[in-house]
Design a protein around this motif. Structure first.
Motif, PDB file in Angstrom:
ATOM      1  N   ASN A 154      -4.589  -0.640   3.781  1.00  0.00           N
ATOM      2  CA  ASN A 154      -5.113  -0.177   5.060  1.00  0.00           C
ATOM      3  C   ASN A 154      -4.349  -0.809   6.211  1.00  0.00           C
ATOM      4  OD1 ASN A 154      -6.652   0.108   7.412  1.00  0.00           O
ATOM      5  ND2 ASN A 154      -8.554   0.357   6.231  1.00  0.00           N
ATOM      6  N   LEU A 155      -4.127  -2.116   6.114  1.00  0.00           N
ATOM      7  CA  LEU A 155      -3.433  -2.814   7.196  1.00  0.00           C
ATOM      8  C   LEU A 155      -1.977  -2.351   7.298  1.00  0.00           C
ATOM      9  CD1 LEU A 155      -4.926  -6.407   6.825  1.00  0.00           C
ATOM     10  CD2 LEU A 155      -5.417  -4.707   8.593  1.00  0.00           C
ATOM     11  N   VAL A 156      -1.337  -2.123   6.139  1.00  0.00           N
ATOM     12  CA  VAL A 156       0.052  -1.639   6.154  1.00  0.00           C
ATOM     13  C   VAL A 156       0.112  -0.288   6.871  1.00  0.00           C
ATOM     14  CG1 VAL A 156       1.925  -0.749   4.727  1.00  0.00           C
ATOM     15  CG2 VAL A 156       0.819  -2.888   4.127  1.00  0.00           C
ATOM     16  N   ASP A 157      -0.849   0.609   6.525  1.00  0.00           N
ATOM     17  CA  ASP A 157      -0.892   1.927   7.165  1.00  0.00           C
ATOM     18  C   ASP A 157      -0.933   1.807   8.676  1.00  0.00           C
ATOM     19  OD1 ASP A 157      -0.977   2.980   4.714  1.00  0.00           O
ATOM     20  OD2 ASP A 157      -3.079   3.642   4.775  1.00  0.00           O
ATOM     21  N   ARG A 158      -1.720   0.854   9.166  1.00  0.00           N
ATOM     22  CA  ARG A 158      -1.945   0.786  10.596  1.00  0.00           C
ATOM     23  C   ARG A 158      -0.879  -0.004  11.336  1.00  0.00           C
ATOM     24  NH1 ARG A 158      -8.327   0.080  11.484  1.00  0.00           N
ATOM     25  NH2 ARG A 158      -7.638   0.295  13.641  1.00  0.00           N
ATOM     26  N   LEU A 159      -0.191  -0.866  10.622  1.00  0.00           N
ATOM     27  CA  LEU A 159       0.782  -1.736  11.280  1.00  0.00           C
ATOM     28  C   LEU A 159       2.206  -1.181  11.244  1.00  0.00           C
ATOM     29  CD1 LEU A 159      -0.736  -4.029  12.355  1.00  0.00           C
ATOM     30  CD2 LEU A 159       0.237  -5.543  10.627  1.00  0.00           C
ATOM     31  N   PHE A 160       2.484  -0.453  10.165  1.00  0.00           N
ATOM     32  CA  PHE A 160       3.853   0.032  10.013  1.00  0.00           C
ATOM     33  C   PHE A 160       3.868   1.544  10.087  1.00  0.00           C
ATOM     34  CE2 PHE A 160       3.699  -4.078   7.947  1.00  0.00           C
ATOM     35  CZ  PHE A 160       4.837  -4.694   8.437  1.00  0.00           C
ATOM     36  N   SER A 161       4.963   2.062  10.628  1.00  0.00           N
ATOM     37  CA  SER A 161       5.070   3.511  10.627  1.00  0.00           C
ATOM     38  C   SER A 161       5.521   3.927   9.236  1.00  0.00           C
ATOM     39  CB  SER A 161       6.050   3.975  11.694  1.00  0.00           C
ATOM     40  OG  SER A 161       7.354   3.703  11.287  1.00  0.00           O
ATOM     41  N   TYR A 162       5.314   5.208   8.908  1.00  0.00           N
ATOM     42  CA  TYR A 162       5.530   5.644   7.532  1.00  0.00           C
ATOM     43  C   TYR A 162       6.996   5.706   7.157  1.00  0.00           C
ATOM     44  CZ  TYR A 162       0.598   6.498   7.502  1.00  0.00           C
ATOM     45  OH  TYR A 162      -0.742   6.324   7.563  1.00  0.00           O
ATOM     46  N   ASP A 163       7.857   5.656   8.194  1.00  0.00           N
ATOM     47  CA  ASP A 163       9.273   5.707   7.814  1.00  0.00           C
ATOM     48  C   ASP A 163       9.822   4.314   7.536  1.00  0.00           C
ATOM     49  OD1 ASP A 163       8.982   5.125  10.486  1.00  0.00           O
ATOM     50  OD2 ASP A 163      10.962   5.905  11.014  1.00  0.00           O
ATOM     51  N   GLU A 164       8.955   3.305   7.685  1.00  0.00           N
ATOM     52  CA  GLU A 164       9.399   1.966   7.307  1.00  0.00           C
ATOM     53  C   GLU A 164       8.949   1.711   5.872  1.00  0.00           C
ATOM     54  OE1 GLU A 164       9.189  -1.189  10.732  1.00  0.00           O
ATOM     55  OE2 GLU A 164       7.613   0.280  11.017  1.00  0.00           O
ATOM     56  N   ASP A 165       9.895   1.370   5.040  1.00  0.00           N
ATOM     57  CA  ASP A 165       9.561   1.122   3.641  1.00  0.00           C
ATOM     58  C   ASP A 165       9.186  -0.342   3.485  1.00  0.00           C
ATOM     59  OD1 ASP A 165       9.130   2.532   1.432  1.00  0.00           O
ATOM     60  OD2 ASP A 165      11.246   2.939   0.987  1.00  0.00           O
ATOM     61  N   VAL A 166       7.887  -0.647   3.570  1.00  0.00           N
ATOM     62  CA  VAL A 166       7.497  -2.051   3.459  1.00  0.00           C
ATOM     63  C   VAL A 166       6.533  -2.215   2.292  1.00  0.00           C
ATOM     64  CG1 VAL A 166       7.865  -2.775   5.821  1.00  0.00           C
ATOM     65  CG2 VAL A 166       5.756  -1.597   5.224  1.00  0.00           C
ATOM     66  N   SER A 167       6.631  -3.341   1.662  1.00  0.00           N
ATOM     67  CA  SER A 167       5.686  -3.619   0.577  1.00  0.00           C
ATOM     68  C   SER A 167       4.427  -4.204   1.191  1.00  0.00           C
ATOM     69  CB  SER A 167       6.304  -4.620  -0.402  1.00  0.00           C
ATOM     70  OG  SER A 167       6.253  -5.914   0.159  1.00  0.00           O
ATOM     71  N   GLU A 168       3.334  -4.153   0.421  1.00  0.00           N
ATOM     72  CA  GLU A 168       2.062  -4.648   0.952  1.00  0.00           C
ATOM     73  C   GLU A 168       2.104  -6.150   1.205  1.00  0.00           C
ATOM     74  OE1 GLU A 168      -0.744  -3.143  -1.830  1.00  0.00           O
ATOM     75  OE2 GLU A 168      -0.539  -1.095  -1.069  1.00  0.00           O
ATOM     76  N   ASN A 169       3.061  -6.812   0.565  1.00  0.00           N
ATOM     77  CA  ASN A 169       3.161  -8.261   0.756  1.00  0.00           C
ATOM     78  C   ASN A 169       3.629  -8.624   2.160  1.00  0.00           C
ATOM     79  OD1 ASN A 169       2.329  -8.647  -1.831  1.00  0.00           O
ATOM     80  ND2 ASN A 169       4.427  -8.648  -2.651  1.00  0.00           N
ATOM     81  N   ALA A 170       4.243  -7.636   2.857  1.00  0.00           N
ATOM     82  CA  ALA A 170       4.716  -7.901   4.211  1.00  0.00           C
ATOM     83  C   ALA A 170       3.571  -8.369   5.091  1.00  0.00           C
ATOM     84  CB  ALA A 170       5.352  -6.645   4.801  1.00  0.00           C
ATOM     85  N   ILE A 171       2.346  -7.891   4.778  1.00  0.00           N
ATOM     86  CA  ILE A 171       1.170  -8.283   5.563  1.00  0.00           C
ATOM     87  C   ILE A 171       0.972  -9.796   5.503  1.00  0.00           C
ATOM     88  CG2 ILE A 171      -1.358  -8.148   5.584  1.00  0.00           C
ATOM     89  CD1 ILE A 171      -0.011  -5.756   6.812  1.00  0.00           C
ATOM     90  N   GLU A 172       1.266 -10.356   4.325  1.00  0.00           N
ATOM     91  CA  GLU A 172       1.036 -11.795   4.140  1.00  0.00           C
ATOM     92  C   GLU A 172       1.803 -12.621   5.164  1.00  0.00           C
ATOM     93  OE1 GLU A 172       1.990 -12.657   0.094  1.00  0.00           O
ATOM     94  OE2 GLU A 172       0.469 -11.247  -0.661  1.00  0.00           O
TER      95      GLU A 172
END
Lengths: 468, 221
Positions: free
Chosen positions: B173-191
């Motif tokens: 959920n946090l990844v969805d709201r923080l990153f745009s969809y064209d950024e390929d980020v793993s969920e660990n980026a939130i950490e």
């Protein structure tokens, strides 16, 4: 863009030639008329004197003692002498019998009627003694012992004096004709120029217009040009309609394509927040990315259409390049901030350039957009506006550098082609049109776009060069 | 935040309303100038999104009236492409920014945020908890004597967490709201961002706690 016009002839030249030609014909006619009239007048005056001479000789004829006696009065021949040094000949005869004078003067056939006492005068021009003479002859009837006798008198004079007078008059006539010709030719050329002037004035007023000036021609024109101006105005109106229509179409098409996509995207995002299964999330994410990609492609395609459209009708205006770049930087800052990227404008050399601000803004925008997309997060993008000298050419350069992977050496030549994207761009949403748009804008302005990698450290550096 | 959207295209309007609602904003939608004037006379908004071509008139005349009445609510104008040359005119009339339709929502969100920060500085949205002052508009956090300027992602993460204290937000959920969809980020980026925020919040009564296997939660004393 100038297309050669097929010109068949010049109205001005044709009109001048026609008017000058008629002036020449009129001058010749004038010359001939004057000469003829002068010849007539001089012949008339010679005839009058000859007639007077003949009459006075005839008057002096009388019958004395049954004999015909003619006393030639002194004045009869002297009145001829004072005109010029022409030679004078005479002959007197009675009933065709030669009495005195020059017997070999040409004969005059006279059909006298018997009841005519004063006789009939005749005028002839004839060759005589290697010269041309004008001769007047007349008869008078006298009665000798009840028998009628016809006394004939001819007086002739050579025409040298007349010829010299005529020569003098013809010289004057030539000068007169030439003068007439010169003045009319000058007037003709002036008239031709004046009548063509409204045409050239119209041409100048139309060609001086800017590319976006599509007002109808309203300045007064001669009646003969009204149909031309009318059709020109209706052509301008049609052009305006079609231009407005293409511009509206581009805007409308972008709207029609992207608005539904935006709606679908929001629906997908809403679903995404409720979905927990990783494979479903992955699928949805793919879907959103694809929507973004198509939306962006549609936008860029139509942007590209707009750029092509505007470069065809380039509207130049002078403005400060650094201000425009600073404006773009400020506008892009919120987007950069989304990825915690800072855009630093390091140098703002002043320099006015002339061009279409919207197009140049679009070029700078595309380059900045790329820099933001390909730069790693939390980095700095540097922008430099710098005056430059390339040999003799003075210009101003905008350099935009990021700290991303930079351009792949093999790619950089092809990247400005349509739909070509770098090998290392696969993970980023893009249409492959941004650099194409920027390149086309630069070319339309006589400038250049170059792709380099930073000399020190990593990253791409895009330079936009504008000549002054 | 309370937004007023003045836009006659029903589809686009619904998309904007839904999207902004996702982020917890309240959006009122006016399809024409008359409705918009009705809204502005009765309600105070944080931001107005204004279309130019409206069925009952020109958005610019609404903007002029709006500024004449000393209404300070910031306005972002939504322009169509054919009106590009009018952009500058719109800014002269008192708009705070403009965005060209059709736009990306990320861009719209970013512009809204920038305008709000520029216009209001700080206000009712400031959160005070003990020695902690969080000003989301200015993007600043004060903990005792410590003054921190938050980065964009940190700010948004803290905003999301502060929006619903004690609620558990999952990493996806946090990844969805923080990153745009064209950024390929793993969920660990939130950490990474959670770790940074924890460091910033050190010394304050506010805690970000990890709920094992579920996500993160903001705990107030």
């Amino acid at each position: 863009m100038s297309i050669p016009v097929n010109s068949s002839y010049s109205i001005k030249r044709r009109l001048s030639l026609q008017l000058v030609g008629s002036a020449a014909i009129l001058a010749t006619i004038l010359f001939v008329l004057v000469l003829n009239f002068a010849a007539q007048v001089s012949e008339q005056s010679q005839d009058n004197i000859l007639t007077a001479s003949v009459t006075s000789i005839l008057d002096s004829a009388s019958i004395r003692g049954g004999e015909v006696s003619v006393d030639i009065p002194y004045a009869a021949l002297s009145m001829l002498g004072n005109v010029s040094d022409d030679r004078v000949f005479y002959r007197i005869s009675a009933d065709d019998i030669f009495l005195t004078g020059y017997a070999d003067l040409p004969e005059v056939k006279q059909q006298n009627r018997p009841d005519e006492s004063a006789g009939v005068r005749s005028f002839i021009t004839a060759p005589y003694k290697d010269d041309t003479i004008r001769m007047v002859s007349a008869t008078r009837q006298l009665s000798v012992g009840g028998e009628p006798v016809n006394i004939g008198v001819s007086v002739a004079q050579t025409r040298n004096g007349q010829a010299s007078t005529l020569a003098r008059i013809s010289r004057t006539a030539i000068i007169l004709g030439l003068g007439f010709f010169v003045i009319s030719a000058a007037l003709a050329i002036f008239a031709a120029q004046t009548s063509v002037r409204p045409l050239s004035r119209l041409a100048v007023s139309v060609s001086r217009r800017g590319p976006k000036d599509l007002r109808p021609v309203q300045s007064p024109v001669p009646t003969e040009m009204v149909p031309l101006v009318k059709s020109l105005n209706s052509f301008i109106a049609r052009l305006k309609t079609s231009l407005t229509r293409s511009e509206d179409f581009i805007a409308e098409a972008a709207h029609r394509v992207r608005t539904p996509l935006a709606t679908v995207r929001v629906q997908a995002e809403i679903v995404m927040r409720r979905v927990e299964k990783p494979q479903n999330r992955k699928a949805l994410k793919e879907m959103i990315r694809t929507i973004d990609e198509s939306s962006r492609a549609a936008g860029q395609l139509l942007d590209h259409a707009m750029v092509t459209f505007r470069t065809d009708h380039l509207e130049r205006k002078s403005f400060e390049l650094a201000d425009l770049v600073a404006d773009s930087v400020e506008r892009m800052a919120p987007l950069a901030e989304l990825r915690d990227i800072k855009i630093d404008m390091l140098s703002k050399d002043r320099g006015q350039i002339s061009g279409d601000q919207i197009l140049i803004q679009s070029a700078v925008h595309n380059i900045l957009d790329n820099a933001i997309k390909y730069s790693p997060p939390e980095q700095v993008i540097t922008v430099i506006v710098q005056r430059e000298r390339q040999g003799d050419l003075k210009g101003i350069t905008v350099q935009i550098a990021d700290r991303g992977q930079g351009f792949n050496k093999n790619d950089s030549a092809r990247l400005t082609e349509r739909f070509i994207r770098g090998d290392n761009a696969a993970d980023t949403v893009g249409s492959g049109l941004g650099l194409t748009i920027a390149k086309e804008v630069m070319q339309a302005h006589g400038g250049d776009l170059t792709l380099n990698n930073q000399q020190y450290g990593e990253g791409a550096c895009v330079s936009l060069y504008f000549p002054f | 935040m309370r937004f007023l959207l003045v836009e006659d295209n029903q589809n686009l309007a619904m998309a904007v309303v839904n999207r902004l609602s996702l982020d917890g904003h309240v959006v009122d939608h006016a399809p024409d100038i008359a409705t918009a004037e009705n809204y502005t006379s009765t309600t105070t908004f944080d931001l107005i999104l204004l279309d130019i071509m409206l069925p009952d008139g020109d958005g610019r005349s609404f903007l002029k009236q709006h500024r004449k009445h000393q209404n300070k609510t910031p306005v972002i104008v939504l322009t169509a492409r054919s009106e590009i040359s009018d952009r500058v005119g719109v800014l002269d009339l008192g708009a705070d920014d403009y965005i060209t339709k059709p736009f990306d929502f990320n861009e719209l969100e970013a512009r809204c945020r920038a305008v709000l920060r520029r216009r209001s500085g700080s206000g009712d949205n400031t959160k005070n908890v003990g020695n902690l002052i969080f000003d989301p508009l200015a993007g600043t956090l004060t903990v005792g004597q410590k003054f921190i300027e938050l980065r964009n992602k940190e700010l948004r993460l803290l905003e999301i967490l502060f929006g619903a204290p004690e609620m558990i937000f999952s990493k996806p959920n946090l990844v969805d709201r923080l990153f745009s969809y064209d950024e390929d980020v793993s969920e660990n980026a939130i950490e990474v961002y959670v770790a940074r925020l924890r460091k910033h919040l050190d010394g304050s009564p506010v805690r970000i706690t990890t709920v094992r296997g579920l996500g993160y939660r903001l705990s107030l004393p």
